[in-house]
Design a protein around this motif. Structure first.
Motif, PDB file in Angstrom:
ATOM      1  N   ALA A 127     -16.601  30.266 -19.632  1.00  0.00           N
ATOM      2  CA  ALA A 127     -16.101  30.882 -20.857  1.00  0.00           C
ATOM      3  C   ALA A 127     -14.672  31.392 -20.676  1.00  0.00           C
ATOM      4  N   ARG A 128     -14.307  31.650 -19.421  1.00  0.00           N
ATOM      5  CA  ARG A 128     -12.954  32.172 -19.179  1.00  0.00           C
ATOM      6  C   ARG A 128     -11.902  31.084 -19.177  1.00  0.00           C
ATOM      7  N   LEU A 129     -12.352  29.832 -19.257  1.00  0.00           N
ATOM      8  CA  LEU A 129     -11.409  28.714 -19.200  1.00  0.00           C
ATOM      9  C   LEU A 129     -10.429  28.766 -20.370  1.00  0.00           C
ATOM     10  N   SER A 130     -10.825  29.483 -21.442  1.00  0.00           N
ATOM     11  CA  SER A 130      -9.921  29.586 -22.596  1.00  0.00           C
ATOM     12  C   SER A 130      -8.585  30.226 -22.209  1.00  0.00           C
ATOM     13  N   LYS A 131      -8.577  31.002 -21.096  1.00  0.00           N
ATOM     14  CA  LYS A 131      -7.317  31.603 -20.636  1.00  0.00           C
ATOM     15  C   LYS A 131      -6.381  30.560 -20.051  1.00  0.00           C
ATOM     16  N   GLY A 132      -6.938  29.416 -19.742  1.00  0.00           N
ATOM     17  CA  GLY A 132      -6.147  28.396 -19.055  1.00  0.00           C
ATOM     18  C   GLY A 132      -6.438  28.432 -17.562  1.00  0.00           C
ATOM     19  N   LEU A 151     -17.674  32.868   0.612  1.00  0.00           N
ATOM     20  CA  LEU A 151     -16.935  34.063   0.200  1.00  0.00           C
ATOM     21  C   LEU A 151     -17.219  34.467  -1.248  1.00  0.00           C
ATOM     22  N   CYS A 152     -16.799  33.633  -2.188  1.00  0.00           N
ATOM     23  CA  CYS A 152     -16.820  34.011  -3.605  1.00  0.00           C
ATOM     24  C   CYS A 152     -18.240  34.213  -4.115  1.00  0.00           C
ATOM     25  N   GLY A 153     -19.164  33.412  -3.586  1.00  0.00           N
ATOM     26  CA  GLY A 153     -20.540  33.456  -4.075  1.00  0.00           C
ATOM     27  C   GLY A 153     -21.189  34.822  -3.900  1.00  0.00           C
ATOM     28  N   ALA A 154     -20.676  35.597  -2.925  1.00  0.00           N
ATOM     29  CA  ALA A 154     -21.232  36.928  -2.687  1.00  0.00           C
ATOM     30  C   ALA A 154     -21.227  37.752  -3.972  1.00  0.00           C
ATOM     31  N   CYS A 155     -20.202  37.560  -4.810  1.00  0.00           N
ATOM     32  CA  CYS A 155     -20.149  38.297  -6.077  1.00  0.00           C
ATOM     33  C   CYS A 155     -20.489  37.394  -7.249  1.00  0.00           C
ATOM     34  N   HIS A 156     -20.001  36.150  -7.197  1.00  0.00           N
ATOM     35  CA  HIS A 156     -20.099  35.303  -8.393  1.00  0.00           C
ATOM     36  C   HIS A 156     -21.454  34.639  -8.563  1.00  0.00           C
ATOM     37  N   THR A 157     -22.333  34.726  -7.565  1.00  0.00           N
ATOM     38  CA  THR A 157     -23.677  34.177  -7.775  1.00  0.00           C
ATOM     39  C   THR A 157     -24.571  35.226  -8.409  1.00  0.00           C
ATOM     40  N   SER A 162     -22.598  40.612  -9.175  1.00  0.00           N
ATOM     41  CA  SER A 162     -22.452  42.018  -8.793  1.00  0.00           C
ATOM     42  C   SER A 162     -21.044  42.510  -9.088  1.00  0.00           C
ATOM     43  N   GLY A 163     -20.943  43.742  -9.495  1.00  0.00           N
ATOM     44  CA  GLY A 163     -19.653  44.335  -9.826  1.00  0.00           C
ATOM     45  C   GLY A 163     -19.062  43.762 -11.097  1.00  0.00           C
ATOM     46  N   GLY A 164     -19.887  43.071 -11.881  1.00  0.00           N
ATOM     47  CA  GLY A 164     -19.400  42.521 -13.154  1.00  0.00           C
ATOM     48  C   GLY A 164     -18.762  41.154 -13.019  1.00  0.00           C
ATOM     49  N   THR A 198      -7.975  42.810 -12.512  1.00  0.00           N
ATOM     50  CA  THR A 198      -8.883  43.849 -12.971  1.00  0.00           C
ATOM     51  C   THR A 198      -9.009  43.727 -14.481  1.00  0.00           C
ATOM     52  N   GLY A 199     -10.197  43.359 -14.924  1.00  0.00           N
ATOM     53  CA  GLY A 199     -10.413  43.192 -16.360  1.00  0.00           C
ATOM     54  C   GLY A 199     -11.442  44.199 -16.846  1.00  0.00           C
ATOM     55  N   ALA A 200     -12.018  43.890 -17.999  1.00  0.00           N
ATOM     56  CA  ALA A 200     -12.989  44.799 -18.588  1.00  0.00           C
ATOM     57  C   ALA A 200     -14.274  44.844 -17.755  1.00  0.00           C
ATOM     58  N   ALA A 201     -14.574  43.717 -17.081  1.00  0.00           N
ATOM     59  CA  ALA A 201     -15.864  43.609 -16.391  1.00  0.00           C
ATOM     60  C   ALA A 201     -15.854  44.275 -15.018  1.00  0.00           C
ATOM     61  N   GLY A 202     -14.732  44.232 -14.327  1.00  0.00           N
ATOM     62  CA  GLY A 202     -14.695  44.804 -12.982  1.00  0.00           C
ATOM     63  C   GLY A 202     -13.446  44.388 -12.245  1.00  0.00           C
ATOM     64  N   VAL A 203     -13.495  44.481 -10.902  1.00  0.00           N
ATOM     65  CA  VAL A 203     -12.316  44.168 -10.082  1.00  0.00           C
ATOM     66  C   VAL A 203     -12.560  42.898  -9.278  1.00  0.00           C
ATOM     67  N   MET A 204     -11.684  41.945  -9.498  1.00  0.00           N
ATOM     68  CA  MET A 204     -11.687  40.721  -8.691  1.00  0.00           C
ATOM     69  C   MET A 204     -10.628  40.916  -7.604  1.00  0.00           C
ATOM     70  N   PRO A 205     -11.037  41.030  -6.304  1.00  0.00           N
ATOM     71  CA  PRO A 205     -10.041  41.293  -5.249  1.00  0.00           C
ATOM     72  C   PRO A 205      -9.166  40.061  -5.005  1.00  0.00           C
ATOM     73  N   LYS A 246      -4.281  31.891 -10.770  1.00  0.00           N
ATOM     74  CA  LYS A 246      -3.325  32.957 -10.454  1.00  0.00           C
ATOM     75  C   LYS A 246      -4.069  34.280 -10.248  1.00  0.00           C
ATOM     76  N   HIS A 247      -5.032  34.566 -11.136  1.00  0.00           N
ATOM     77  CA  HIS A 247      -5.791  35.807 -11.010  1.00  0.00           C
ATOM     78  C   HIS A 247      -6.642  35.814  -9.736  1.00  0.00           C
ATOM     79  N   ALA A 248      -7.171  34.641  -9.382  1.00  0.00           N
ATOM     80  CA  ALA A 248      -7.987  34.574  -8.163  1.00  0.00           C
ATOM     81  C   ALA A 248      -7.125  34.816  -6.923  1.00  0.00           C
TER      82      ALA A 248
HETATM   83  C1  HEC Z   1     -15.980  41.530  -4.453  1.00  0.00           C
HETATM   84  C2  HEC Z   1     -16.570  40.649  -5.409  1.00  0.00           C
HETATM   85  C3  HEC Z   1     -15.841  39.361  -5.719  1.00  0.00           C
HETATM   86  C4  HEC Z   1     -15.535  38.345  -4.860  1.00  0.00           C
HETATM   87  C5  HEC Z   1     -15.818  38.249  -3.361  1.00  0.00           C
HETATM   88  C6  HEC Z   1     -14.883  37.317  -5.633  1.00  0.00           C
HETATM   89  N1  HEC Z   1     -14.780  37.710  -6.928  1.00  0.00           N
HETATM   90 FE1  HEC Z   1     -13.897  36.669  -8.446  1.00  0.00          FE
HETATM   91  N2  HEC Z   1     -14.300  38.187  -9.728  1.00  0.00           N
HETATM   92  C7  HEC Z   1     -14.983  39.369  -9.420  1.00  0.00           C
HETATM   93  C8  HEC Z   1     -15.105  40.177 -10.612  1.00  0.00           C
HETATM   94  C9  HEC Z   1     -15.772  41.540 -10.683  1.00  0.00           C
HETATM   95  C10 HEC Z   1     -14.459  39.474 -11.652  1.00  0.00           C
HETATM   96  C11 HEC Z   1     -14.326  39.886 -13.112  1.00  0.00           C
HETATM   97  C12 HEC Z   1     -13.075  40.729 -13.333  1.00  0.00           C
HETATM   98  C13 HEC Z   1     -12.962  41.101 -14.792  1.00  0.00           C
HETATM   99  O1  HEC Z   1     -12.785  40.208 -15.608  1.00  0.00           O
HETATM  100  O2  HEC Z   1     -13.035  42.301 -15.061  1.00  0.00           O
HETATM  101  C14 HEC Z   1     -13.984  38.228 -11.056  1.00  0.00           C
HETATM  102  C15 HEC Z   1     -13.291  37.248 -11.763  1.00  0.00           C
HETATM  103  C16 HEC Z   1     -12.843  36.073 -11.242  1.00  0.00           C
HETATM  104  C17 HEC Z   1     -12.091  35.070 -11.971  1.00  0.00           C
HETATM  105  C18 HEC Z   1     -11.681  35.146 -13.403  1.00  0.00           C
HETATM  106  C19 HEC Z   1     -10.394  35.891 -13.553  1.00  0.00           C
HETATM  107  C20 HEC Z   1      -9.955  35.971 -14.995  1.00  0.00           C
HETATM  108  O3  HEC Z   1      -8.752  35.928 -15.213  1.00  0.00           O
HETATM  109  O4  HEC Z   1     -10.822  36.070 -15.861  1.00  0.00           O
HETATM  110  C21 HEC Z   1     -11.834  34.042 -11.100  1.00  0.00           C
HETATM  111  C22 HEC Z   1     -11.042  32.773 -11.408  1.00  0.00           C
HETATM  112  C23 HEC Z   1     -12.436  34.390  -9.846  1.00  0.00           C
HETATM  113  N3  HEC Z   1     -13.023  35.633  -9.935  1.00  0.00           N
HETATM  114  C24 HEC Z   1     -12.393  33.597  -8.728  1.00  0.00           C
HETATM  115  C25 HEC Z   1     -12.879  33.978  -7.476  1.00  0.00           C
HETATM  116  C26 HEC Z   1     -12.764  33.169  -6.302  1.00  0.00           C
HETATM  117  C27 HEC Z   1     -12.117  31.791  -6.250  1.00  0.00           C
HETATM  118  C28 HEC Z   1     -13.317  33.866  -5.291  1.00  0.00           C
HETATM  119  C29 HEC Z   1     -13.417  33.468  -3.827  1.00  0.00           C
HETATM  120  C30 HEC Z   1     -12.154  33.156  -3.170  1.00  0.00           C
HETATM  121  C31 HEC Z   1     -13.806  35.115  -5.842  1.00  0.00           C
HETATM  122  N4  HEC Z   1     -13.516  35.145  -7.177  1.00  0.00           N
HETATM  123  C32 HEC Z   1     -14.429  36.108  -5.106  1.00  0.00           C
HETATM  124  C33 HEC Z   1     -15.480  39.711  -8.173  1.00  0.00           C
HETATM  125  C34 HEC Z   1     -15.355  38.956  -7.018  1.00  0.00           C
END
Ligand code: HEC
Length: 169
Positions: free
Chosen positions: A121-126, A99-105, A108-110, A139-146, A132-134
């Motif tokens: 680097a984000r670990l400084s937030k705790g 799941l997560c790797g689709a964006c985090h590898t 894409s989408g920041g 939604t941060g400066a970089a993009g939208v984490m769903p 909690k955000h995951a």
């Molecule tokens: C649709 C793409 C997408 C998927 C899928 C995705 N992420 Fe993210 N994630 C993002 C983006 C974009 C950000 C950066 C948001 C920002 O900081 O603006 C982010 C940020 C984060 C952060 C940092 C939040 C913060 O407070 O800085 C965590 C933790 C995270 N993702 C965990 C996960 C986990 C765990 C999964 C899988 C369950 C996942 N993500 C799946 C797009 C995604």
């Protein structure tokens, strides 16, 4: 004609007359029965008819409507929960790869990537805030984490394990 031929004809026509009378009787009996016994209605046919004439949508109005909406939303949530993603695996790598790797590898989408240390680097937030955000989405400066990476059937424990796994990379 001889005498016994006459005798035969007489008996034969009596048998024929009897059979004809019986046939007529049976015809009347059958038509009477088909009128008195109600026709059998197949259950499946009945269901099909009801399905065809059912309204296409339902209008929820008033307090009763709110209740129904809440109940159906709860039912949908329960269904999603009962059907936990990735077989309920608490292995962060499994969830990440699926799941997560689709964006985090690719980033894409920041999304912060694991490779460049962007994620760490984000670990400084705790760690708790990152988890909690995951779970709730962010939604941060970089993009939208769903929320839950877009899959509501991933459990809190799975998200926690995955974030921990991602931080360890
Ligand atoms: C649709 C793409 C997408 C998927 C899928 C995705 N992420 Fe993210 N994630 C993002 C983006 C974009 C950000 C950066 C948001 C920002 O900081 O603006 C982010 C940020 C984060 C952060 C940092 C939040 C913060 O407070 O800085 C965590 C933790 C995270 N993702 C965990 C996960 C986990 C765990 C999964 C899988 C369950 C996942 N993500 C799946 C797009 C995604």
């Amino acid at each position: 004609m001889r005498n016994y031929d006459l005798e035969f004809l007489k008996r034969f026509s009596m048998v024929m007359a009897f059979l004809i009378a019986l046939a007529v009787l049976l015809v009347f009996l059958a038509s009477h029965l088909s009128k008195t016994i109600p026709p059998e209605v197949l259950n499946s046919a009945q269901a099909q008819v009801e399905n065809r004439i059912a309204p296409t949508g339902t209008v929820y109005a008033g307090a009763e409507g709110e209740e129904l909406k809440a109940a159906s939303a709860q039912a949908a949530l329960d269904r999603a929960k009962a059907n936990v993603a990735f077989g309920g695996s608490l292995d962060g790598k499994v969830v990440y790869d699926g799941l997560c790797g689709a964006c985090h590898t690719s980033g894409s989408g920041g999304a912060p990537t694991l490779a460049g240390g962007q994620f760490k680097a984000r670990l400084s937030k705790g760690e708790d805030l990152l988890i909690k955000h995951a779970i709730e989405g962010f939604t941060g400066a970089a993009g939208v984490m769903p929320p839950r990476g877009g899959n509501p059937s991933v459990s809190d424990e799975q998200i926690k394990a995955t974030v921990e796994w991602m931080l360890a990379q």
